[in-house]
Design a protein around this motif. Structure first.
Motif, PDB file in Angstrom:
ATOM      1  N   ASP A 208      13.201   8.186  48.750  1.00  6.75           N
ATOM      2  CA  ASP A 208      11.746   8.014  48.691  1.00  6.75           C
ATOM      3  C   ASP A 208      11.341   6.544  48.774  1.00  6.75           C
ATOM      4  OD1 ASP A 208      10.703  10.699  48.474  1.00  6.75           O
ATOM      5  OD2 ASP A 208      11.616  10.784  46.485  1.00  6.75           O
ATOM      6  N   PHE A 209      12.235   5.654  48.332  1.00 11.74           N
ATOM      7  CA  PHE A 209      11.923   4.230  48.429  1.00 11.74           C
ATOM      8  C   PHE A 209      11.835   3.769  49.881  1.00 11.74           C
ATOM      9  CE2 PHE A 209      13.101   4.477  44.031  1.00 11.74           C
ATOM     10  CZ  PHE A 209      12.370   3.472  43.414  1.00 11.74           C
ATOM     11  N   ASP A 210      12.433   4.530  50.809  1.00  8.71           N
ATOM     12  CA  ASP A 210      12.350   4.183  52.229  1.00  8.71           C
ATOM     13  C   ASP A 210      11.008   4.572  52.838  1.00  8.71           C
ATOM     14  OD1 ASP A 210      14.983   3.290  52.141  1.00  8.71           O
ATOM     15  OD2 ASP A 210      15.790   5.257  52.683  1.00  8.71           O
ATOM     16  N   HIS A 211      10.240   5.402  52.129  1.00  6.88           N
ATOM     17  CA  HIS A 211       9.018   5.953  52.722  1.00  6.88           C
ATOM     18  C   HIS A 211       7.746   5.568  51.963  1.00  6.88           C
ATOM     19  CE1 HIS A 211      11.607   8.375  55.268  1.00  6.88           C
ATOM     20  NE2 HIS A 211      12.253   8.800  54.194  1.00  6.88           N
ATOM     21  N   CYS A 212       7.881   4.916  50.835  1.00 11.06           N
ATOM     22  CA  CYS A 212       6.678   4.556  50.075  1.00 11.06           C
ATOM     23  C   CYS A 212       6.009   3.322  50.686  1.00 11.06           C
ATOM     24  CB  CYS A 212       7.031   4.293  48.613  1.00 11.06           C
ATOM     25  SG  CYS A 212       8.006   2.798  48.351  1.00 11.06           S
ATOM     26  N   GLY A 393      -2.376  12.884  44.436  1.00 10.51           N
ATOM     27  CA  GLY A 393      -1.378  13.816  44.964  1.00 10.51           C
ATOM     28  C   GLY A 393      -0.026  13.190  45.176  1.00 10.51           C
ATOM     29  N   ASN A 394       0.304  12.190  44.359  1.00  9.96           N
ATOM     30  CA  ASN A 394       1.556  11.454  44.569  1.00  9.96           C
ATOM     31  C   ASN A 394       2.750  12.068  43.844  1.00  9.96           C
ATOM     32  OD1 ASN A 394       1.237   9.173  46.358  1.00  9.96           O
ATOM     33  ND2 ASN A 394      -0.280   8.401  44.892  1.00  9.96           N
ATOM     34  N   ILE A 395       2.850  13.380  43.910  1.00 11.88           N
ATOM     35  CA  ILE A 395       4.030  14.098  43.436  1.00 11.88           C
ATOM     36  C   ILE A 395       4.310  15.217  44.426  1.00 11.88           C
ATOM     37  CG2 ILE A 395       5.028  15.515  41.582  1.00 11.88           C
ATOM     38  CD1 ILE A 395       3.324  14.069  39.589  1.00 11.88           C
ATOM     39  N   GLY A 396       5.571  15.336  44.803  1.00  9.55           N
ATOM     40  CA  GLY A 396       5.945  16.440  45.675  1.00  9.55           C
ATOM     41  C   GLY A 396       5.799  16.174  47.148  1.00  9.55           C
ATOM     42  N   ARG A 397       5.893  14.903  47.536  1.00 12.38           N
ATOM     43  CA  ARG A 397       5.939  14.577  48.964  1.00 12.38           C
ATOM     44  C   ARG A 397       6.751  13.314  49.162  1.00 12.38           C
ATOM     45  NH1 ARG A 397       1.681  10.848  49.853  1.00 12.38           N
ATOM     46  NH2 ARG A 397      -0.008  10.927  48.327  1.00 12.38           N
ATOM     47  N   PRO A 398       7.279  13.092  50.378  1.00 13.22           N
ATOM     48  CA  PRO A 398       8.171  11.955  50.621  1.00 13.22           C
ATOM     49  C   PRO A 398       7.514  10.620  50.268  1.00 13.22           C
ATOM     50  CG  PRO A 398       8.255  13.495  52.459  1.00 13.22           C
ATOM     51  CD  PRO A 398       7.131  13.950  51.579  1.00 13.22           C
ATOM     52  N   GLY A 399       8.273   9.744  49.647  1.00 12.72           N
ATOM     53  CA  GLY A 399       7.806   8.402  49.351  1.00 12.72           C
ATOM     54  C   GLY A 399       6.915   8.301  48.143  1.00 12.72           C
ATOM     55  N   ALA A 400       6.790   9.384  47.393  1.00 11.79           N
ATOM     56  CA  ALA A 400       5.889   9.379  46.247  1.00 11.79           C
ATOM     57  C   ALA A 400       6.547  10.069  45.060  1.00 11.79           C
ATOM     58  CB  ALA A 400       4.576  10.080  46.597  1.00 11.79           C
ATOM     59  N   GLY A 401       6.055   9.757  43.858  1.00 10.54           N
ATOM     60  CA  GLY A 401       6.539  10.472  42.690  1.00 10.54           C
ATOM     61  C   GLY A 401       6.618   9.615  41.454  1.00 10.54           C
ATOM     62  N   ILE A 402       7.040  10.277  40.377  1.00 14.60           N
ATOM     63  CA  ILE A 402       7.236   9.646  39.076  1.00 14.60           C
ATOM     64  C   ILE A 402       8.697   9.240  38.949  1.00 14.60           C
ATOM     65  CG2 ILE A 402       7.089   9.985  36.579  1.00 14.60           C
ATOM     66  CD1 ILE A 402       4.382  10.113  37.834  1.00 14.60           C
ATOM     67  N   CYS A 403       8.936   8.001  38.509  1.00 14.01           N
ATOM     68  CA  CYS A 403      10.307   7.485  38.454  1.00 14.01           C
ATOM     69  C   CYS A 403      10.579   6.841  37.093  1.00 14.01           C
ATOM     70  CB  CYS A 403      10.540   6.479  39.577  1.00 14.01           C
ATOM     71  SG  CYS A 403      12.233   5.833  39.669  1.00 14.01           S
ATOM     72  N   PRO A 404      10.923   7.642  36.067  1.00 15.74           N
ATOM     73  CA  PRO A 404      11.375   7.044  34.806  1.00 15.74           C
ATOM     74  C   PRO A 404      12.768   6.475  34.998  1.00 15.74           C
ATOM     75  CG  PRO A 404      11.536   9.443  34.713  1.00 15.74           C
ATOM     76  CD  PRO A 404      10.911   9.104  36.035  1.00 15.74           C
TER      77      PRO A 404
END
Length: 776
Positions: A208-212, A393-404
């Motif tokens: 995901d870091f490649d697409h954010c 909507g930054n959960i459940g798609r490429p390049g996005a999400g929660i990162c603990p």
């Protein structure tokens, strides 16, 4: 033992670079180093055919760098390969009482534990015993004890195989008293995320870091706690992703980075800018900050609607996938910007500037660490972060999400395979069917409950699978003397630490193989597995010759304990000896217990980059009561749980660059320019001036809780000017744990609130930080 002469000089170089190389060389060539073996093993670190780092749990790429280790990971490897030995002969030269006066660093620096030992009170020394004697003693004490009075603690180092066996042992014994190191750091994640998005783990994978195109970081020190994460951050920054950092202290890793694996950068001294901007939020000010970001996002959406432009909020996602937005929106519209600025310590302009970028970003990753979780209202912090992600909507798609960003190597994985005090998180019915017994259904003790139990005498036995519990836990000054009232303290470890010197009526010290060492059992050399911060499972194979032929593997020790402490008919329910002979059988058992998480476990063990466990939120499936992701309205704007007042400071406990958890590798905190001491308090220069403190003057921190009758203080500290918000100060963990009562923990999650501790500052040295020599 003496410490280096203290010096303080602001560090101007980037993270990584020659500073990292020199530090690695210093440790690789230092006393006790096995230089050639260290160099050989570092080439295998975090690679498919190698071993998983014993330090942090950051993701391991499918295509690793030539040197896939960081400075702290290398220190951990070299520490484990130490050629020095701690055996019964060492204790013939040193009594336990003497060793209790040593500093933490000096204890662990004596080298590897190499033989099982028992404390002899008459001589005040550990003496060597056989493995059979050790297990017999443990069996005698624990078989006669009510199961609820024993605790089975696990640090984050143990493999998935060991962790599964250990959790099963505890339940066969009769309790769910399975506290672990997650209780001390990310339990607020494990409580907050399920309530908001239905899963207890992050949703981001390494790719995901490649697409954010945007990254927001909150309360996480990448340069010290997870330096390998700097590689994807550097790549994201170079391709133009916007990166914003919110953290009370300025930390070098989020500012600039020189990659030691890039010869040109090393030769020219060039570095990569990581963060676009750095915002020093007040300790405990993140709820207000996140409210400000969310309110600014709502205002931008209002303006877009008025102009007839595309919406800023992801309305389709909110309507289809979330619940509770109306109440959250009303709360935002009632927000008071003056309160937001006061509580966060940041200006409205700064907050709105970040929101404007976030509003335009297509895919954003939201990173956080213990700067969010270790507060009285840490769960609210985590849920507010989810709110901000859900709005776009930054959960459940490429390049996005929660990162603990988890800490210790397998702290997340051990939870996955059953180490939890919460019975609802473990498939007990399946365990019952699989092994033919009725598992206990009562909630067990977490870290806070364990400390309370030791203090009030309701806990009589402590079995520790790694770690340095008494030093890592809160209320240290009360916990240490109470420890001596235990009937049994049994510790499985690689190095000596202070907890081992707190001797109960029966005290056993059992040395184990390290993950880097070859583990040969009946079917040959054994592989183990771990889970990284992104839920990916990796195989690990140690090949370094063990430091002594007297060591046993962690699975072998757990199996022998089970056979010693369980009634024979209970012990016979599990094929312990077969499991020890072939760890693949343990992985087969894990797959049978968790078939949806570990499908084809053995076949996929060495998948490059690991194989990810399924996480429902990644697929926009929400395993919540409503079946949707939940917006949350917090009841407070300040996460500290206490009010500000004149003379009260917010203390943040931190780690140094020469440290991992409670293990102190040395006295250099390079990125903060501190060398030769850990007895410092980082303060805003205006706070130092307001108190009239002189350079070199000693001060004492005094806990300032309204409802705590205990006198808690740590002295012998020097104030050091640092870039930190006024009213906030920072000092080292675990030295400052005596200031934290066991009652000062996060609501619901019980994480000790070490990132916001109310303290006063008193002039004068006071009592020095225990243990260690007198102040310099």
């Amino acid at each position: 033992m003496s410490q280096p002469t203290p010096s303080f000089m602001p560090y101007k170089a980037p993270a990584g670079g020659w500073g990292s190389v020199r530090s690695l060389l210093r440790h690789g060539l230092g006393e006790g180093a096995r230089t050639a073996e260290g160099a050989r093993q570092l080439q295998r670190q975090n690679k498919v055919d190698g071993f998983a780092c014993v330090s942090c749990s950051w993701a391991k790429p499918a295509e690793p760098h030539p040197f896939e280790f960081c400075e702290n990971g290398a220190k951990a490897t070299l520490w484990e390969l130490d050629k020095r030995r701690v055996d019964a002969g060492f204790f013939e030269r040193h009594t336990v009482s003497e060793l209790l006066t040593w500093a933490d660093h000096d204890l662990e620096a004596q080298g590897r534990l190499v033989e099982p030992m028992r404390y002899d009170a008459s001589s005040d020394r550990y003496v060597g015993i056989s493995w059979e004697e050790a297990f017999a003693i443990a069996g005698r004490v624990l078989r006669d004890m009510a199961p609820e009075r024993a605790v089975f603690y696990a640090s984050g180092r143990a493999s998935l195989e060991t962790s599964y066996m250990y959790a099963l042992l505890a339940r066969l014994y009769g309790n769910n008293n399975l506290p672990d190191s997650s209780n001390m750091c990310h339990e607020s994640t494990s409580v907050g995320l399920p309530r908001s998005i239905g899963v207890p783990v992050g949703t981001v994978l390494l790719e995901d870091f490649d697409h954010c195109d945007c990254i927001l970081s909150f309360g996480q020190n990448v340069g010290v706690n997870s330096p390998r994460m700097l590689h994807p951050l550097q790549e994201a920054a170079r391709r133009g992703a916007d990166i914003f950092t919110f953290n009370p202290l300025y930390e070098r890793g989020w500012e600039r980075f020189t990659n030691p694996q890039e010869p040109l950068a090393m030769a020219t001294g060039t570095s990569t800018r990581i963060s676009n901007a750095y915002f020093p939020v007040r300790a405990g000010g993140d709820i207000a900050l996140l409210q400000g970001l969310a309110r600014a996002l709502l205002d931008l959406d209002d303006a877009a609607r008025a102009r007839g432009d595309a919406r800023v909020l992801d309305v389709e996602f909110i309507e289809s996938h979330t619940n509770g937005f109306d109440a959250f929106e009303a709360w935002l519209r009632a927000a008071d910007w003056q309160r937001i600025e006061t509580e966060s310590g940041l200006s409205r302009d700064d907050i709105e500037s970040v929101a404007a970028v976030y509003a335009q970003a297509k895919s954003t990753i939201l990173i956080y660490g213990m700067g969010l979780t270790q507060h009285r209202h840490g769960v609210d912090n985590v849920r507010m972060l989810c709110n901000l992600a859900l709005m776009r909507g930054n959960i459940g798609r490429p390049g996005a999400g929660i990162c603990p960003v988890r800490g210790h190597s397998n702290v997340q994985g051990q939870r996955t395979v059953g180490i939890s005090e919460k019975p609802e998180l473990v498939p007990l019915d399946r365990l019952s069917e699989q092994y033919g017994f009725e598992p206990p259904r009562e909630k067990g003790l977490d870290t806070v409950g364990t400390v309370e139990g030791i203090l009030d005498g309701s806990v009589e036995a402590f079995i520790g699978l790694g770690g340095n519990f008494s030093r890592a836990a809160p209320d240290t000054a009360r916990l240490e003397p109470a420890w001596r009232g235990l009937a049994l303290s049994l510790q499985v470890a690689t190095h000596l630490n202070r907890n081992h010197l707190l001797c109960a009526r029966e005290t056993l010290l059992l040395p184990c193989l390290g993950r880097i060492e070859e583990d040969v059992q009946a079917t040959g050399a054994q592989h183990v597995s771990i889970e990284d911060s992104t839920t990916c499972i990796h195989g690990s194979l140690g090949i370094s010759p063990p430091v002594a032929d007297t060591l046993r593997s962690e699975p072998a020790i757990v199996a022998a304990l089970a056979q010693a402490i369980l009634p024979p008919e209970r012990a016979a329910l599990v094929p312990w000896e077969q499991w020890v002979g072939d760890y693949a059988q343990v992985r087969g058992a894990i797959e049978a217990t968790y078939p949806d998480q570990f499908r084809d476990f053995n076949a996929r063990l060495h998948t490059p980059g690991g194989f990810p466990r399924p996480v429902a939120a990644r697929e926009r499936r929400w395993e919540t009561e409503s079946g949707k992701a939940e917006f949350h309205v917090p009841e407070v704007l300040c996460a500290t749980g206490f009010e500000d007042r004149a003379g009260r400071y917010r203390l943040i406990t931190v780690r140094s660059n020469d440290q991992f958890n409670t293990t102190v590798y040395g006295y250099r905190d390079r990125f903060r320019g501190i060398e030769g001491t850990r007895r410092v308090v980082l303060m805003h220069e205006d706070d130092i001036a307001a108190l009239g403190l002189d350079e070199g003057e000693h001060i004492t921190l005094v806990a300032d809780f309204d409802d705590d009758p205990e006198v808690r203080e740590v002295g012998g500290l020097r104030p050091i000017p640092y870039r930190i918000p006024r009213g906030c100060i920072a000092a080292y963990y675990p030295e400052c744990n005596p200031l934290i009562p066991v009652s000062h923990h996060a609501v619901d999650s019980h994480v000790p609130a070490g990132k916001s501790v109310p303290v006063r500052i008193r002039r004068g040295a006071g009592a020095p930080i225990p243990p260690g020599p007198a102040p310099e």
